[in-house]
Design an enzyme around this catalytic site. Structure first.
Site, PDB file in Angstrom:
ATOM      1  N   LYS A 148       0.885  -1.146  -0.038  1.00  0.00           N
ATOM      2  CA  LYS A 148       0.151   0.140   0.184  1.00  0.00           C
ATOM      3  C   LYS A 148       0.883   1.080   0.012  1.00  0.00           C
ATOM      4  O   LYS A 148       2.214   1.088   0.564  1.00  0.00           O
ATOM      5  CB  LYS A 148      -0.901  -0.011   1.086  1.00  0.00           C
ATOM      6  CG  LYS A 148      -0.468  -0.480   2.703  1.00  0.00           C
ATOM      7  CD  LYS A 148       0.736   0.434   3.122  1.00  0.00           C
ATOM      8  CE  LYS A 148       0.793   1.802   3.311  1.00  0.00           C
ATOM      9  NZ  LYS A 148       1.863   2.599   4.014  1.00  0.00           N
ATOM     10  N   TYR A 157      -4.704   3.901   5.729  1.00  0.00           N
ATOM     11  CA  TYR A 157      -5.199   2.902   6.755  1.00  0.00           C
ATOM     12  C   TYR A 157      -6.513   3.578   7.393  1.00  0.00           C
ATOM     13  O   TYR A 157      -7.282   2.690   7.726  1.00  0.00           O
ATOM     14  CB  TYR A 157      -4.268   2.682   7.868  1.00  0.00           C
ATOM     15  CG  TYR A 157      -2.964   1.934   7.575  1.00  0.00           C
ATOM     16  CD1 TYR A 157      -3.075   0.553   7.141  1.00  0.00           C
ATOM     17  CD2 TYR A 157      -1.762   2.421   7.422  1.00  0.00           C
ATOM     18  CE1 TYR A 157      -2.265  -0.407   6.739  1.00  0.00           C
ATOM     19  CE2 TYR A 157      -0.602   1.335   7.092  1.00  0.00           C
ATOM     20  CZ  TYR A 157      -0.773   0.089   6.922  1.00  0.00           C
ATOM     21  OH  TYR A 157       0.205  -0.421   6.401  1.00  0.00           O
TER      22      TYR A 157
HETATM   23  P1  NDP Z   1      12.506   1.962   2.223  1.00  0.00           P
HETATM   24  O1  NDP Z   1      13.091   3.238   1.609  1.00  0.00           O
HETATM   25  O2  NDP Z   1      12.937   1.371   3.302  1.00  0.00           O
HETATM   26  O3  NDP Z   1      12.743   0.842   1.038  1.00  0.00           O
HETATM   27  C1  NDP Z   1      12.401   1.052  -0.426  1.00  0.00           C
HETATM   28  C2  NDP Z   1      13.427   0.089  -1.349  1.00  0.00           C
HETATM   29  O4  NDP Z   1      12.820   0.262  -2.519  1.00  0.00           O
HETATM   30  C3  NDP Z   1      14.791   0.466  -1.080  1.00  0.00           C
HETATM   31  O5  NDP Z   1      15.510   0.182  -0.182  1.00  0.00           O
HETATM   32  C4  NDP Z   1      15.397   0.335  -2.641  1.00  0.00           C
HETATM   33  O6  NDP Z   1      15.570  -1.219  -2.595  1.00  0.00           O
HETATM   34  C5  NDP Z   1      14.049   0.258  -3.446  1.00  0.00           C
HETATM   35  N1  NDP Z   1      14.094   1.549  -4.442  1.00  0.00           N
HETATM   36  C6  NDP Z   1      13.732   1.451  -5.802  1.00  0.00           C
HETATM   37  N2  NDP Z   1      13.967   2.607  -6.075  1.00  0.00           N
HETATM   38  C7  NDP Z   1      14.109   3.594  -5.109  1.00  0.00           C
HETATM   39  C8  NDP Z   1      14.293   4.973  -5.093  1.00  0.00           C
HETATM   40  N3  NDP Z   1      14.238   5.771  -6.159  1.00  0.00           N
HETATM   41  N4  NDP Z   1      14.357   5.600  -3.569  1.00  0.00           N
HETATM   42  C9  NDP Z   1      14.463   4.515  -2.616  1.00  0.00           C
HETATM   43  N5  NDP Z   1      14.316   3.345  -2.900  1.00  0.00           N
HETATM   44  C10 NDP Z   1      13.876   2.885  -3.980  1.00  0.00           C
HETATM   45  O7  NDP Z   1      11.006   2.110   2.185  1.00  0.00           O
HETATM   46  P2  NDP Z   1       9.986   1.268   2.899  1.00  0.00           P
HETATM   47  O8  NDP Z   1      10.249  -0.061   3.106  1.00  0.00           O
HETATM   48  O9  NDP Z   1       9.673   1.886   4.328  1.00  0.00           O
HETATM   49  O10 NDP Z   1       8.382   1.406   2.024  1.00  0.00           O
HETATM   50  C11 NDP Z   1       8.527   0.657   0.937  1.00  0.00           C
HETATM   51  C12 NDP Z   1       7.109   0.595   0.408  1.00  0.00           C
HETATM   52  O11 NDP Z   1       6.290  -0.185   1.236  1.00  0.00           O
HETATM   53  C13 NDP Z   1       6.269   1.653   0.526  1.00  0.00           C
HETATM   54  O12 NDP Z   1       5.231   1.472  -0.607  1.00  0.00           O
HETATM   55  C14 NDP Z   1       5.632   1.706   1.776  1.00  0.00           C
HETATM   56  O13 NDP Z   1       4.329   2.457   1.715  1.00  0.00           O
HETATM   57  C15 NDP Z   1       5.223   0.397   1.871  1.00  0.00           C
HETATM   58  N6  NDP Z   1       5.170   0.107   3.210  1.00  0.00           N
HETATM   59  C16 NDP Z   1       4.249  -0.718   3.727  1.00  0.00           C
HETATM   60  C17 NDP Z   1       3.926  -1.057   5.277  1.00  0.00           C
HETATM   61  C18 NDP Z   1       3.131  -1.876   5.629  1.00  0.00           C
HETATM   62  O14 NDP Z   1       2.720  -1.850   7.051  1.00  0.00           O
HETATM   63  N7  NDP Z   1       2.324  -2.628   5.037  1.00  0.00           N
HETATM   64  C19 NDP Z   1       5.018  -0.239   5.847  1.00  0.00           C
HETATM   65  C20 NDP Z   1       6.033   0.122   5.633  1.00  0.00           C
HETATM   66  C21 NDP Z   1       6.241   0.509   4.267  1.00  0.00           C
HETATM   67  P3  NDP Z   1      16.966  -1.654  -3.262  1.00  0.00           P
HETATM   68  O15 NDP Z   1      18.284  -1.052  -2.590  1.00  0.00           O
HETATM   69  O16 NDP Z   1      16.843  -3.205  -3.087  1.00  0.00           O
HETATM   70  O17 NDP Z   1      16.696  -1.469  -5.068  1.00  0.00           O
END
Ligand code: NDP
Length: 420
Positions: free
Chosen positions: A174, A262
């Site tokens: 989401k 949410y």
């Molecule tokens: P993070 O920043 O921790 O992780 C995002 C990952 O996406 C990065 O580590 C990277 O992985 C990849 N990525 C690809 N392109 C980009 C970019 N341009 N900038 C940054 N990262 C990029 O974010 P979150 O894990 O907090 O959130 C990711 C998704 O998960 C969102 O959509 C968020 O809404 C959702 N989420 C859902 C939650 C829930 O409870 N269901 C809780 C937290 C987040 P890599 O280095 O491997 O390429």
């Protein structure tokens, strides 16, 4: 992509019956052995022989197995590849796949190969199943059935479509997208590829939320004419995962898009109706670091439902609180926290404010629950409880909320979230 094996219960019974016939006297298949181990010898008071064949020879009846107790053998679980190895992926999603009964981690997709190889080694994913975001090579990997997209919101679209084009089903974090047009394009791509998309609305699988939903359905709260839902968490520019959240082009919005969803999705689900009118206001306080320069910090929305009930929802990037209150004539139900990763709690108070006991259930089940649900949906064709259509509706409602906030006036919406 190759056809999935027939893992439906009927298909499985056929397979195991064949295996049993062929294997008589030689030993039982792994499922049969597991199933018998899981069975309980009720009523005789005797310890059953450990060897399943001995039990059969002794003429004991087969234990009656409850389907929910049956572990699915690893070779029959669906293979999941996680796309985007950030905070949520590494701390919650991957561990949940490892705990799931119907899924196993078989691939990783990342822009950072060194990090991905480290994660692969920690979780037993072969190096050859680590991909970059182009994903074409994923099409040849029959061990991956589902791609779990966990990248910044505005990048969901390109990853979801790449996974669909590689022939994989998609489980998308989401919010589904950064706007409704992107959500629609992903749904069109899923239709063209004949693949499914599920949105990771984990609250629909969280035991306390599910218990409350059931109470509302049974009318146990009486008339619920008012509800509130508030989701807030502090945004910290020094934390890596919050950096893209400050950039509108990556996040698609501020607190409303990130966690206000949410508040919105939760109430629509619990009350089982979509609002028909809403009015919104947003606020971005000035800070020295400019963290709210592109996005709203606070969102506040008044909702009017077709039944006439009213609700007030909010989101924020300042405080830390996730709470839902349903105000019924026979009792007020409070989920506080409502959507935390663990430790959610449902409390009931009657109209006099007296607390009533409610069972406490483990919230961690929500992560495994949604993963198993989608695995079964893909494998057996079961209905998906949080489908792409729900994600698209919520994108449209968020757009209507933004229009209302910009215009400073009420807007009317249809059940599919489009503005009237
Ligand atoms: P993070 O920043 O921790 O992780 C995002 C990952 O996406 C990065 O580590 C990277 O992985 C990849 N990525 C690809 N392109 C980009 C970019 N341009 N900038 C940054 N990262 C990029 O974010 P979150 O894990 O907090 O959130 C990711 C998704 O998960 C969102 O959509 C968020 O809404 C959702 N989420 C859902 C939650 C829930 O409870 N269901 C809780 C937290 C987040 P890599 O280095 O491997 O390429």
């Amino acid at each position: 992509m190759k056809e999935l094996p027939d893992y439906s219960r009927r298909g499985f019974m056929r397979t195991s019956a064949l295996g049993l016939g062929a294997g008589m006297g030689l030993g039982l298949g792994s499922f049969e052995a597991l199933a018998q181990t899981a069975g309980r010898d009720i009523g005789t008071g005797q310890t059953p022989p450990a060897d399943p064949l001995e039990r059969r020879a002794a003429g004991r009846p087969e234990p009656e197995l409850n389907g929910t107790l049956r572990p699915t053998p690893p070779e029959q679980r669906l293979g999941w590849a996680v796309c985007g190895l950030g905070h949520f992926a590494q701390n919650y999603a991957i561990p949940a796949i490892a705990r799931a009964s119907e899924a196993k981690l078989t691939g990783l997709i990342s822009g950072n190969r060194d990090k991905a190889l480290g994660v692969a080694s920690a979780w037993g994913v072969p190096e050859g199943s680590v991909y970059d975001y182009r994903m074409q090579a994923l099409a040849d990997n029959d061990a991956v059935h589902i791609v779990y997209v966990i990248t910044p919101n505005a990048i969901h679209e390109e990853n979801v479509i790449a996974a669909l084009e590689a022939g994989k089903h998609v489980f998308c974090e989401k919010p589904f997208a950064h706007n409704s047009a992107a959500a629609q394009r992903m749904m069109d791509a899923a239709k063209a590829a004949d693949r499914k998309i599920m949105i990771a609305y984990r609250a629909h699988f969280e035991p306390n939320n599910v218990a409350l939903k059931e109470m509302v359905r049974k009318g146990e709260l009486g008339d619920v004419w008012y509800a509130t839902s508030d989701h807030h968490r502090p945004l910290d520019p020094l934390v890596e995962r919050d950096q893209w959240r400050m950039v509108r082009d990556l996040a698609g919005g501020g607190s409303l898009m990130d966690i206000g969803i949410y508040s919105l999705n939760g109430l629509i689900w619990l009350l089982d109706e979509v609002p028909e009118r809403l009015v919104a206001t947003t606020f971005s306080p000035q800070t020295e670091d400019g963290r709210f320069g592109e996005i709203e910090a606070i969102g506040q929305v008044q909702l009017v439902f077709p039944s006439g009930r009213r609700a007030s929802i909010s989101s924020g990037y300042v405080a830390d609180k996730k709470r839902i209150d349903l105000w019924g004539s026979r009792g007020v139900a409070v989920l506080d926290p409502a959507t935390a990763y663990s430790g959610n709690k449902l409390t009931l108070s009657n109209a006099d404010g007296q607390e009533m006991p409610t069972p406490s259930k483990a919230s961690e089940q929500q992560f495994v629950g949604e993963i198993d649900h989608f695995s079964k949906g893909v494998r057996d064709g079961d209905e998906i409880l949080t489908p792409a259509e729900m994600g698209l509706r919520d994108m449209r409602l968020l757009e209507a909320i933004n229009v209302s906030a910009e215009r400073g006036e009420w807007v009317e919406v249809n059940p599919d979230g489009t503005m009237r």
